[in-house]
Write an enzyme that holds these catalytic residues in place. Structure first.
Site, PDB file in Angstrom:
ATOM      1  N   SER A  16      33.388 -31.974 -28.923  1.00 11.00           N
ATOM      2  CA  SER A  16      33.550 -32.394 -27.611  1.00 11.00           C
ATOM      3  C   SER A  16      32.923 -34.174 -27.528  1.00 11.00           C
ATOM      4  O   SER A  16      33.790 -34.765 -28.251  1.00 11.00           O
ATOM      5  CB  SER A  16      32.856 -31.768 -26.692  1.00 11.00           C
ATOM      6  N   HIS A  43      37.830 -31.362 -26.969  1.00  6.10           N
ATOM      7  CA  HIS A  43      37.964 -31.216 -25.444  1.00  6.10           C
ATOM      8  C   HIS A  43      38.329 -32.429 -24.861  1.00  6.10           C
ATOM      9  O   HIS A  43      37.760 -33.625 -24.953  1.00  6.10           O
ATOM     10  CB  HIS A  43      36.451 -30.976 -25.014  1.00  6.10           C
ATOM     11  N   ASP A 135      29.068 -25.640 -25.449  1.00  9.71           N
ATOM     12  CA  ASP A 135      30.533 -25.098 -25.945  1.00  9.71           C
ATOM     13  C   ASP A 135      30.627 -24.638 -27.444  1.00  9.71           C
ATOM     14  O   ASP A 135      30.310 -25.234 -28.176  1.00  9.71           O
ATOM     15  CB  ASP A 135      31.500 -26.063 -25.486  1.00  9.71           C
TER      16      ASP A 135
END
Length: 340
Positions: A16, A43, A135
């Site tokens: 991310s 992401h 995440d």
């Protein structure tokens, strides 16, 4: 090049914030002839086309492609997720879906990791890189749960350490180290045959969640069987959230399919509070302006008592507004990255 079913040659990577920098270093150190299929989720905003495939193509002679629905996996090829689409695997190859967001994002690391674990089990190596919040922890758990291997970037060397730290805290990872060494570990894992026979039972909850990411129908897939009904509601659709527990990993999924980790759920709740406070602030300011306008109209109409009352109410609203405005501007109230 065909993938050898006896080898650990399915490599999935998730990153991310700070992920481009991490992936750049990692791919510079990967062997150019790695006999594995590599799948990457970074992401990215839904409205921004990904340029990651172009960036990675400058770093490796291996083919780098944007993953397409129905593609068969080939050794020595890198598949990159596109914006606003989940990258998944099934028994036929790659699936591209627009299923519910997980941890507030699409594509989501958990979706790729979990689907790879279900289909390929011990053949999967998962690499968790730089990123904020937590995440991908559930997805890495699924890989380990199905006999795969879990590698994590050294948090101290990650631009954003939260994601690697969460993986280390909650998953029995196989290796933690700098990106250069991580690349060596991936190359070594690919050369290790799977011990035969390996039988790993596929968890029902992972199958249900895979179906949700594919078809988006949580109720039909059996979302209510994933865990007990929680006390919370989904920030996206306001549906009931089911609490899912896997070891020390606690996460949530609503009946329409949205999924959250603990950290992403509190981040969404914070965002909802922030939005609500600003809405209230705007409404009170509008009330104040309307009252002052009414006071001017009353005064011009020769009704001083009405004008005085409107101004008194406006002044009262302004006084009440001060603590609300202070709360909206208070960064400490919303906190930062809580430890979980």
């Amino acid at each position: 090049m065909t993938l050898d079913a006896r080898m650990r040659n399915i490599v999935v990577m998730g990153a991310s914030a700070g992920g481009v920098e991490a992936l750049t270093v990692l791919f510079r150190h990967l062997p150019p002839d790695l006999p594995a299929a590599i799948l990457v989720v970074l992401h990215i905003p839904a409205h921004t086309p990904s340029q990651l495939h172009r960036i990675l193509a400058r770093l490796t002679p291996m083919p780098v492609v944007v993953a397409e629905d129905g593609q068969a996996l080939e050794a020595g090829t890198i598949y990159v997720a596109s914006a606003d689409r989940h990258l998944m695997l099934d028994e036929y190859g790659i699936r591209i879906t627009r299923g519910p967001k997980e941890c507030r994002v699409r594509p989501a690391i958990d979706v790729l990791f979990r689907s790879a674990a279900i289909v390929y089990g011990p053949r999967v190596t998962g690499a968790r890189l730089s990123g904020a919040l937590d995440d991908g922890t559930a997805g890495l758990w699924a890989i380990k749960d199905h006999g795969g291997r879990a590698l994590v970037q050294e948090p101290a060397q990650a631009m954003y350490a939260s994601m690697p730290e969460s993986a280390i805290r909650h998953v029995d990872v196989d290796f933690v180290g700098p990106l250069e060494t991580l690349a060596q570990q991936i190359a070594a894992m690919v050369k290790i045959p799977i011990e035969s026979p390996v039988k790993v039972s596929v968890e029902k909850r992972h199958i249900i969640e895979n179906q949700i990411a594919t078809a988006g129908n949580g109720i039909r897939a059996g979302v209510m069987d994933l865990g007990k009904v929680s006390r919370y509601t989904c920030p996206d659709c306001h549906g009931v959230l089911v609490q899912i527990e896997e070891g020390s990993v606690i996460r949530f999924r609503c009946h329409t399919g949205h999924a959250f980790s603990l950290k992403t759920l509190i981040a969404e709740v914070n965002a909802a509070i922030d939005s609500g406070l600003w809405d209230t602030l705007r409404a009170l300011e509008e009330r104040m302006m309307l009252l002052r306008q009414m006071a001017d109209i009353s005064e011009k109409a020769g009704v001083p008592q009405g004008a005085e009352r409107c101004r008194r109410l406006a002044d009262d609203a302004e006084n009440r507004l001060k603590p609300l405005r202070e709360l909206v501007l208070d960064a400490d109230f919303f906190g930062h990255d809580p430890e979980t």
